[in-house]
Structure formats: structure tokens, C-alpha cells
Design an enzyme around this catalytic site. Structure first.
Site, PDB file in Angstrom:
ATOM      1  CD  GLN A   1       4.661  -4.461  46.059  1.00  0.00           C
ATOM      2  OE1 GLN A   1       4.728  -3.250  46.167  1.00  0.00           O
ATOM      3  NE2 GLN A   1       4.349  -5.043  44.892  1.00  0.00           N
TER       4      GLN A   1
ATOM      5  NE  ARG B   1      -3.975  -1.507  40.953  1.00  0.00           N
ATOM      6  CZ  ARG B   1      -5.063  -1.548  41.731  1.00  0.00           C
ATOM      7  NH1 ARG B   1      -5.477  -0.478  42.344  1.00  0.00           N
ATOM      8  NH2 ARG B   1      -5.765  -2.638  41.860  1.00  0.00           N
ATOM      9  CB  CYS B   2       3.665   0.073  35.921  1.00  0.00           C
ATOM     10  SG  CYS B   2       4.928  -0.989  36.642  1.00  0.00           S
TER      11      CYS B   2
ATOM     12  CD  GLU C   1       0.537  -4.478  37.726  1.00  0.00           C
ATOM     13  OE1 GLU C   1       1.493  -3.858  38.185  1.00  0.00           O
ATOM     14  OE2 GLU C   1       0.667  -5.477  37.008  1.00  0.00           O
TER      15      GLU C   1
HETATM   16  N1  MCN Z   1      -8.471 -12.220  40.701  1.00  0.00           N
HETATM   17  C1  MCN Z   1      -9.625 -12.930  40.420  1.00  0.00           C
HETATM   18  N2  MCN Z   1      -9.806 -13.461  39.175  1.00  0.00           N
HETATM   19  C2  MCN Z   1      -8.881 -13.274  38.195  1.00  0.00           C
HETATM   20  C3  MCN Z   1      -7.722 -12.526  38.458  1.00  0.00           C
HETATM   21  C4  MCN Z   1      -7.534 -12.017  39.743  1.00  0.00           C
HETATM   22  O1  MCN Z   1     -10.467 -13.084  41.289  1.00  0.00           O
HETATM   23  N3  MCN Z   1      -9.068 -13.802  36.979  1.00  0.00           N
HETATM   24  C5  MCN Z   1      -8.209 -11.725  42.058  1.00  0.00           C
HETATM   25  C6  MCN Z   1      -7.023 -12.488  42.644  1.00  0.00           C
HETATM   26  O2  MCN Z   1      -7.393 -13.671  43.224  1.00  0.00           O
HETATM   27  C7  MCN Z   1      -6.446 -11.489  43.620  1.00  0.00           C
HETATM   28  C8  MCN Z   1      -6.725 -10.160  42.936  1.00  0.00           C
HETATM   29  O3  MCN Z   1      -7.805 -10.382  42.020  1.00  0.00           O
HETATM   30  O4  MCN Z   1      -7.087 -11.588  44.855  1.00  0.00           O
HETATM   31  C9  MCN Z   1      -5.521  -9.631  42.153  1.00  0.00           C
HETATM   32  O5  MCN Z   1      -4.942 -10.681  41.467  1.00  0.00           O
HETATM   33  P1  MCN Z   1      -3.819 -10.553  40.327  1.00  0.00           P
HETATM   34  O6  MCN Z   1      -4.372  -9.864  39.162  1.00  0.00           O
HETATM   35  O7  MCN Z   1      -3.212 -11.883  40.151  1.00  0.00           O
HETATM   36  O8  MCN Z   1      -2.734  -9.539  40.955  1.00  0.00           O
HETATM   37  P2  MCN Z   1      -1.778  -9.780  42.194  1.00  0.00           P
HETATM   38  O9  MCN Z   1      -2.488 -10.491  43.249  1.00  0.00           O
HETATM   39  O10 MCN Z   1      -0.472 -10.283  41.727  1.00  0.00           O
HETATM   40  O11 MCN Z   1      -1.633  -8.290  42.715  1.00  0.00           O
HETATM   41  C10 MCN Z   1      -0.665  -7.412  42.166  1.00  0.00           C
HETATM   42  C11 MCN Z   1      -1.337  -6.195  41.572  1.00  0.00           C
HETATM   43  C12 MCN Z   1      -0.305  -5.149  41.431  1.00  0.00           C
HETATM   44  S1  MCN Z   1       1.081  -5.541  40.558  1.00  0.00           S
HETATM   45  C13 MCN Z   1      -0.442  -3.924  42.023  1.00  0.00           C
HETATM   46  S2  MCN Z   1       0.742  -2.770  41.708  1.00  0.00           S
HETATM   47  C14 MCN Z   1      -1.551  -3.646  42.875  1.00  0.00           C
HETATM   48  C15 MCN Z   1      -2.718  -4.481  42.578  1.00  0.00           C
HETATM   49  O12 MCN Z   1      -2.391  -5.770  42.417  1.00  0.00           O
HETATM   50  N4  MCN Z   1      -1.333  -3.286  44.161  1.00  0.00           N
HETATM   51  C16 MCN Z   1      -2.389  -3.313  45.038  1.00  0.00           C
HETATM   52  N5  MCN Z   1      -3.823  -4.247  43.325  1.00  0.00           N
HETATM   53  C17 MCN Z   1      -3.686  -3.772  44.606  1.00  0.00           C
HETATM   54  N6  MCN Z   1      -4.735  -3.767  45.460  1.00  0.00           N
HETATM   55  C18 MCN Z   1      -4.546  -3.377  46.736  1.00  0.00           C
HETATM   56  N7  MCN Z   1      -5.596  -3.370  47.562  1.00  0.00           N
HETATM   57  N8  MCN Z   1      -3.319  -2.988  47.209  1.00  0.00           N
HETATM   58  C19 MCN Z   1      -2.251  -2.952  46.398  1.00  0.00           C
HETATM   59  O13 MCN Z   1      -1.073  -2.590  46.867  1.00  0.00           O
HETATM   60 CU1  CUN Z   2       4.314  -2.102  38.447  1.00  0.00          CU
HETATM   61  S1  CUN Z   2       3.464  -1.935  40.246  1.00  0.00           S
HETATM   62 MO1  CUN Z   2       2.741  -3.802  40.745  1.00  0.00          MO
HETATM   63  O1  CUN Z   2       3.774  -4.560  39.587  1.00  0.00           O
HETATM   64  O2  CUN Z   2       3.482  -4.195  42.128  1.00  0.00           O
END
Ligand code: MCN
Ligand code: CUN
Length: 792
Positions: A223, A373-374, A746
Site C-alpha cells: 500500500q 480499516r481502522c 474506513e
Molecule cells: N471518495 C469519494 N468521495 C469522498 C471520499 C472518498 O468519492 N468524499 C472515494 C475516493 O475517491 C476513493 C474511495 O472513495 O476512490 C476511498 O477514498 P478515501 O476515503 O480517501 O480512502 P483511500 O483511498 O485512502 O483508501 C484507504 C481506505 C483504507 S485505509 C482501507 S483499510 C480500505 C478502504 O480504503 N481498504 C480497502 N477501502 C478499501 N476498499 C477496497 N476495495 N479494498 C481495500 O483494500
Molecule cells: Cu487501518 S487499515 Mo487502512 O489504514 O489501510
């Protein structure tokens, strides 16, 4: 309704554009690490310890070396010659790559077999004879702190106990005073179980060291490719593998969920083997290895207390944590925060004083601590605050919704300063809960419940109104191993107006290829379908800290918007030149600049495509040619998403089977980039919240044997167990984020477990049950009712 500023063709923010990457995935054209097939590849398999704590007396490799195809067996002693037998963890602790004398947990790596085929490596593994001298394992974290407990980390000079660190935050004395004088004090002991992400794809890598050019290409399921490259350079720099000689490529990932943040010993062994042999070495974990040995999540023992008035005003909370980190502290937290963001633990409620403390302890279990997802342990904090708030409501005989309304931080109180030191950016908690209550007909449900209770039926309603904290982070406070937690975007627009954009983050299924393109489309008016997004190659992508803790949108998403705005500034200059007007005479409307007041006169406007073409063919003399921009975004604060979740359960009065009848999740992640993707995140995340609430827990016996190390016994919920999730949202944009977005990845896993636990405990309210630890199983309910004398 989400308002879109752009047309469907451009598909900027707010459009539920179908995910670009899904074409590849549904056609079986995803490219995962196991699909990397290089000529001459060797295969690695790992011998693992059957004991949780044992001395290694001898490793006999004679028979293994006779297995056809086996080329080498690597032991800790071999790695010791190169000083590669230990490595740093992300929390500045140390971890064995391979042991030289002692194993510290069951399934720990003991030796690695390298062979010309995968099956040869596995057969070789079976033929390695290891002689152990088992020792009494330390499994219970409370016992690990007792004075007569054996000291586990004898490798640390002068270490006299199993204590790792103490951490505290808040106002100890003031809180104590309030607790001494309060009308009502409630207290519960909670365990947030050790769980495992169990992504569909396990971890693995192909280490490809090229002796001639002294260059390592590391294909791996990570990641955080850039951070991993830096760690490899720190570990192996002394043998000549310096950072410019290392390329980490993270191909498609079949789920990460936090489990693919750490550096596992298998990666380092594969690198060492490839380095010594000069051929590519592939290592792919099997399912049981993944479950038994990889980074776990949670395992917090929490004593939670709340003080308040008889009529429902919360006055203070106190939380004391014992954190079981296994044999080394290898959790992936920002350096300054050993408990991650656990100190968000005053939740969505406004009260002046809180005190939280935690102690971490070594035990004979696998290391880890931040995964699943913490949001850096917000899961634990939210569980504690949402459970204890319900406990308080129960004590004073008030509806848990009423207590929440009474104590919510109000929307005009933002930016809100919490007693544990955070500045919440925005929120509207009242609106969220009202919306959720309306969606389920809360009053109707309470009436139905009262009727059912008269008949002895078990129905429960549970709430969780949580605040998340994501987007690490402001670099003044957030780093990992000293590397500041910014993130990056680089946009390069080609002459014909199509673009490639690269990021320091790495999607594992979240849909970044689509959603980052939408952010750029929103800012520049180039259709999202014409913007190719790339992540995961350290040779091409700008440096970033990676995807975890829902930080991609808050950091790299912001970087994308700002890089695009830099390009828009350049576009304005070029348009002014082309239209022979001053820059101030121009106005922007998605996709074009036009001369003020002449929007509809074609020759008085220039589209972004025309402008970009000019950047390569006819740019003003003196201006830099080309059309690209990079931005490294250092957020001024974190973002604070929130949610109001309501769960309704029915419990079978004979079998105590729990049925989630309804689950409504109202999320607030500020402005939404892609509603369909965001909803998908919520659906998946809710099922992963259901998991620890009702099914998942890694269980160890007193000798440290894992009792459910396969999917036969470790219960991962599927679509069959999941209820039909009902979702909705409120929108309070983040005031400091360039597009007003907050993270969402998360939230559902953070918010769901306490809603479910609260619903189950609520169903059992007539029988005097005040708390049950998750996972709540029919057997746990049976036992609790039996203890209360309800059953004979
Ligand atoms: N998004 C959106 N509008 C927002 C916020 C987010 O459309 N206001 C969309 C983003 O563009 C992105 C998705 O939602 O495509 C997730 O965005 P974000 O919340 O920024 O999270 P990350 O992309 O940083 O993803 C990390 C988060 C974590 S920490 C874990 S753990 C987790 C999760 O995402 N692992 C996943 N969701 C997952 N989903 C899949 N399919 N696989 C994982 O391993
Ligand atoms: Cu704590 S699990 Mo996600 O932050 O990759």
C-alpha cells in the site's frame, strides 16, 4: 442530491462514473503480483514455527537439499553474515527477518527454501528438520506485565520486563475530580478482539536483483511503495542497495485493508535470496500463512468510564488501555502517536475533560496492530465511546438517542477543540442522526420493541454516532520513520489534451483510477475518461506515503486539485496570449476560458484542448513549454468525517441467533467525488464492521497456539451473512480541503461494530446485561443469560 458542475461527458465531481479499472478486473485482465512471470524465476517457501516460544537447537537442511529443484535453504545464521537478520519496524522497534536462536510466535518464519519450482520449494520446506526446545509462552497481556513474567525481548540489552511504552493524553487531575464528584459514573471493561484483514489476495513479492547493473526491482503487494523503497534502502544500503538502485512496483492489489502496509520478513528474505543468487525470487503466501503470521488488527483491552449528571449531561470520560502488540511493536502508526488516533476517543460529544492512557506490552503472538480499516485505531476509540455512552444512557434510564442529542457538538461550534487536543474541522451531527432516525422510523421501532418485550421477544435498536479522523497529516505532527506524511500528484497533459496523472498513493480496490481522474476533470474540464491515472511505480510516481488511514482523498486528492489549478493558471496565460487580451479579461467555465461577457462568441474563447495544444505548438515566447504540474500537498489539518448509524436486531429466544433486520448508515464525508464509489466503500466497510461485531476473532490457547488459523474456523462474513445495507449521507464540506472532501474508506468499519453491539445489548436490556464483548455470538448471549440466572 449531489449537484454536479460538469457534464456527464466530462464527469467531474459528483458523477457516479463507472469505475475505469473494472473493465480490466471483470475481464480477468487484472495484473497481480503472482502474474509477474520473469524468465528464470525461483520460488521461495517458508518454514514456520509450530511453537509460540522456543529455542532453536538445530536446523538440519540435509534432506531438504536433496529434494529435486531445491537450491538453497536460508536461515537466520546465513542472514546474520550480512547483518540482515533483523530489520526495523515502522514503529522504530526491531523485528527478526529470520531467527538465529529463538522463535517468538507460532507460525513465525524460521527458514526459507529456494527452489526452481513452487512445488519443489514446498516439498523442500517439509523436509527441513528443526529441533526446538519449547518454552512457556506468555499469551495473556495482563500476565505479561506481572513481575515474575519471563522477559521476552532478551535481545534488548537491559530490558527487564515486557512493557513497551506508556502514553497518555488529556487532563488527569480535572478528570479525576469530576469522577469523584459526579452524580453518575459508569464503567465497563471491553476487549476489542484481535482480527485479521483476510484480503482475497495474500501478500507476496517477486524480488528481481540484476547483478550486472546492481539494481533491484521489487514487485510487491504494498500500500506504500515509496516508503517501502526507503525502508529497503535503510536495511540493505550497507550491501550496496541504495535507494536509486531500487524500484518498487506495486501492481494491481486484491485488497489491502491495512494488511499490506508493513514490511514482512518474507520480502526481505526474497530480496536477500535474489541478491545472493542473482535470479528473480517469487514468494506468495498461502491463505493460512496470511491469517496466522501477518499483521493483525486491534487487540485493545479497554477500561472505559463515563461521568455525568442524572439528567444526561456528559461531564468527562476516562479510558485505560492495555495494548497487546505481540512480540514486537510493528504497527504502522505515525511516529509521534503510539496509539494512532485513539485519542479521538471523546467522539462526537462536547464535554471539557477527558483522560486517556495506554500501555503496550510484548506477548508471544504475531506483531502488527494497525490494519483492517481502522483509521489508526479510531475503530477502538469509537467502540469505547459509543458503548460507554449507551451504558451511561442505560444507567440514567434515558433513550440513547436523547443522550446523544443532548451532548452533540453543535454545528456552530466548529472548528471544535476537543479535550484530547484535536481540532475537528466541520460536522453536523444533529442532522445526521435525525436523518438516520427518520429513515428507520425510530419512534415506531421503540413502540414495536415495547410491545415485543411484553411478549418476551428479543428485539434491539443500536446507535453509533461517530466522528472519524483521517488524512494524515499535517507534516508538523505526522511522520513515519521520520518521513513526513504529505502526498503528491503529478499531472502531464499531452499535446492533444489527454492526460496522465501519477500519485504517491496506491489503490487496492478503492477506485483511484476513476476518482482521481474525476478530480482533475472537475478542475480542468478534460473528460475523466481521457485522464489515465497511474500509481505504484516508484520510478515514475512522485514520492508519497501511500494509501491507508483513508488519507488518499484528503492528501493526494487535494494534491491533484492543486496541481490542476496550477495548470489552469498556466492555461489562463496561454489563453490571454492566444486571444490577445489581458489575463484579467478572461473568465473560466469548466473546460474553457472566454473573454468576459462573450461566452457565446466562439472566436472569443479557447478550450482547454486548444490551450494545451498551443502549449506545445505556439506558446508565448519566454514561457516554459509543455503542460505539466506537480504538487506535494501538506494538509493544514486532518479531516473529520462522521456518521449516524442505526442497527435493528432480532434475537431468536431459543437459539440466540442474531439477525440484523435493518442497518441504516448516514455518512458525512464532505463533498463526494463519486457517489457510487463512495457507496461501494460504505457497503464493503459495513460488512467489515459486521465481521468483528459478530464473527471474527483470532483466538489463542494458553500455549500461544492459534485455534482458528484457517477459514474453516475463522469466520469471514460474506454476502450471505450481510444484511441489505441502507445508506445515505449528509454533506458538511471540509473547510480546509481544496475540494471540501473528507475520507470515507474506513468510516463504515469504524462506526458499525458499536451500532451492532449496542443493538444486541439493548435487546438484552430486560435481563440486566450491560455489556458484551465483540464478537457477540449466540453462545456468548446464552452464557450471559445463564450467568444472570435467566436460563436454567
Ligand atoms: N471518495 C469519494 N468521495 C469522498 C471520499 C472518498 O468519492 N468524499 C472515494 C475516493 O475517491 C476513493 C474511495 O472513495 O476512490 C476511498 O477514498 P478515501 O476515503 O480517501 O480512502 P483511500 O483511498 O485512502 O483508501 C484507504 C481506505 C483504507 S485505509 C482501507 S483499510 C480500505 C478502504 O480504503 N481498504 C480497502 N477501502 C478499501 N476498499 C477496497 N476495495 N479494498 C481495500 O483494500
Ligand atoms: Cu487501518 S487499515 Mo487502512 O489504514 O489501510
Amino acid at each position: 442530491m449531489i449537484q454536479c458542475k460538469t457534464s456527464k461527458e466530462i464527469s467531474g465531481m459528483g458523477h457516479s462514473m463507472k469505475r475505469k479499472e473494472d473493465d480490466r478486473f471483470v475481464h480477468g485482465k487484472g495484473h497481480y503480483v503472482d502474474d509477474v512471470k520473469l524468465p528464470g524465476t525461483l520460488y521461495m517457501d517458508i518454514v514456520r514455527s509450530p511453537y509460540a516460544y522456543a529455542k532453536i537447537k538445530n536446523i538440519d537442511t540435509t534432506e531438504a537439499m536433496k529434494v529435486p529443484g531445491v537450491l538453497a535453504v536460508v536461515t537466520g545464521r546465513d542472514l546474520e553474515k550480512y547483518n540482515l537478520h533483523w530489520m526495523p519496524t515502522l514503529m522504530s522497534d526491531t523485528q527478526m527477518v529470520l531467527p538465529t536462536d529463538t522463535v517468538m510466535y507460532q507460525a513465525q518464519e524460521v527458514a526459507a527454501v529456494i527452489a526452481t519450482t513452487k512445488y519443489g520449494a514446498r516439498d523442500g520446506r517439509e523436509a527441513v528438520r528443526v529441533e526446538y526446545e519449547p518454552m512457556k509462552a506468555v499469551v495473556d497481556p495482563y500476565k505479561a506485565l506481572e513481575p515474575d513474567a519471563p522477559v521476552l525481548r532478551t535481545d534488548k540489552e537491559g530490558k527487564k520486563d515486557n512493557h513497551i511504552w506508556h502514553w497518555e493524553v488529556g487532563q488527569k487531575e480535572e478528570t479525576e475530580k469530576i469522577f469523584n464528584e459526579a452524580e453518575v459514573v459508569v464503567k465497563e471493561q471491553m476487549h476489542i478482539p484481535r482480527i485479521h484483514v483476510s484480503s482475497i489476495e495474500t501478500c507476496g513479492c517477486v524480488a528481481d536483483y540484476d547483478k550486472i547493473n546492481n539494481h533491484l526491482t521489487m514487485y510487491m503487494t504494498t500500500q506504500a511503495p515509496h516508503a517501502i523503497r526507503t525502508v529497503i534502502a535503510l536495511v540493505a544500503g550497507h550491501v550496496g542497495l541504495t535507494e536509486e538502485k531500487i524500484r518498487v512496483i506495486s501492481p494491481d492489489i486484491g485488497g489491502g485493508f491495512g494488511g499490506k502496509v508493513p514490511v514482512y520478513p518474507g520480502y526481505v528474505i526474497a530480496i536477500a535470496a535474489s541478491f545472493l543468487i542473482g535470479k528473480p525470487v517469487k514468494w506468495i503466501e498461502d491463505r493460512s500463512e496470511n491469517l496466522q503470521a501477518d499483521s493483525f488488527a486491534r487487540d485493545y483491552h479497554i477500561t472505559a468510564e463515563m461521568a455525568g449528571t442524572k439528567d444526561g449531561k456528559i461531564l468527562a470520560t476516562r479510558m485505560k488501555v492495555l495494548a497487546d502488540h505481540g512480540y514486537t511493536d510493528a504497527s504502522a502508526n505515525p511516529s509521534k502517536f503510539p496509539t494512532g488516533m485513539f485519542s479521538i476517543g471523546t467522539g462526537s460529544y462536547d464535554y471539557p475533560h477527558a483522560f486517556m492512557e495506554a500501555d503496550a506490552v510484548y506477548t508471544n503472538k504475531p506483531p502488527g496492530g494497525v490494519a483492517y480499516r481502522c483509521s489508526f485505531r479510531v475503530t477502538e476509540a469509537v467502540h469505547a465511546i459509543e458503548r460507554i455512552t449507551d451504558r451511561y444512557a442505560l444507567e440514567i434510564g434515558k433513550d440513547p438517542a436523547a443522550v446523544r442529542f443532548q451532548n452533540f457538538i453543535q454545528k456552530d461550534q466548529f472548528p471544535y477543540h476537543s479535550p484530547t487536543g484535536w481540532e475537528y474541522d466541520s460536522g453536523d451531527y444533529v442532522q445526521g442522526l435525525e436523518k438516520a432516525m427518520k429513515a428507520v422510523d425510530y419512534d415506531g421501532l421503540r413502540k414495536e420493541q415495547a410491545e415485543k418485550r411484553k411478549k418476551g421477544e428479543l428485539m434491539g435498536i443500536g446507535l453509533s454516532t461517530f466522528t472519524e479522523i483521517v488524512g494524515a497529516g499535517p507534516s508538523k505532527d505526522f511522520d513515519i520513520l521520520g518521513i513526513k506524511m504529505f502526498d503528491s500528484a503529478e499531472i502531464r497533459v499531452h499535446p492533444t489534451g489527454k492526460a496522465i496523472a501519477r500519485f504517491g498513493t496506491k489503490s487496492q480496490g478503492q477506485g483511484h483510477e476513476t476518482t482521481y481522474a474525476q478530480i482533475i476533470a472537475e478542475e480542468l474540464g478534460i473528460p475523466a475518461s481521457n485522464i489515465q491515472v497511474e500509481e505504484g511505480d516508484t520510478d515514475t510516481a512522485p514520492y508519497g506515503l501511500g494509501t491507508y488511514a483513508s488519507r488518499s482523498t484528503p492528501t493526494a486528492g487535494a494534491a491533484a486539485a492543486i496541481a490542476a489549478r496550477k495548470l489552469r493558471d498556466k492555461a489562463r496565460k496561454i489563453a490571454a496570449y492566444l486571444l490577445e487580451v489581458s489575463e484579467d479579461d478572461l473568465e473560466w467555465e469548466t473546460g474553457k476560458f472566454y473573454v468576459k461577457g462573450m461566452k457565446d462568441v466562439p472566436e472569443k474563447s479557447k478550450t482547454i484542448q486548444e490551450i494545451v495544444f498551443a502549449a506545445y505548438t505556439n506558446h508565448p515566447q519566454g514561457m516554459e513549454a509543455g503542460f505539466e504540474a506537480t504538487h506535494y500537498y501538506d494538509p493544514p489539518n486532518l479531516t473529520f468525517p462522521s456518521g449516524a448509524y442505526i442497527c435493528v436486531v432480532d434475537i431468536d429466544p431459543e437459539t440466540f441467533e442474531i439477525k440484523v433486520r435493518r442497518f441504516v448508515a448516514i455518512d458525512d464525508a464532505g463533498n463526494i467525488i463519486n457517489p457510487m464509489v463512495a457507496q461501494g466503500q460504505v457497503h464493503g466497510g459495513l460488512t467489515q464492521g459486521l465481521a468483528p461485531a459478530m464473527y471474527e476473532e483470532l483466538i489463542y490457547d494458553e500455549d500461544g497456539n492459534i485455534l482458528n488459523g484457517t477459514f474453516m474456523d475463522y469466520l469471514v462474513p460474506t454476502a450471505v451473512e450481510s444484511p441489505s445495507w441502507e445508506t445515505g449521507h449528509t454533506v458538511t464540506p471540509s473547510p480546509h480541503h481544496p475540494i471540501g472532501a473528507k475520507g470515507i474508506g474506513e468510516s463504515p468499519t469504524v462506526g458499525a461494530p458499536p451500532a451492532i453491539a449496542n443493538a444486541i445489548v439493548d435487546a438484552l436490556k430486560p435481563y440486566g446485561i450491560t455489556h458484551l464483548d465483540i464478537p457477540i455470538t449466540p453462545y456468548k448471549i446464552f452464557k450471559a443469560l445463564k450467568e444472570k440466572g435467566v436460563l436454567d
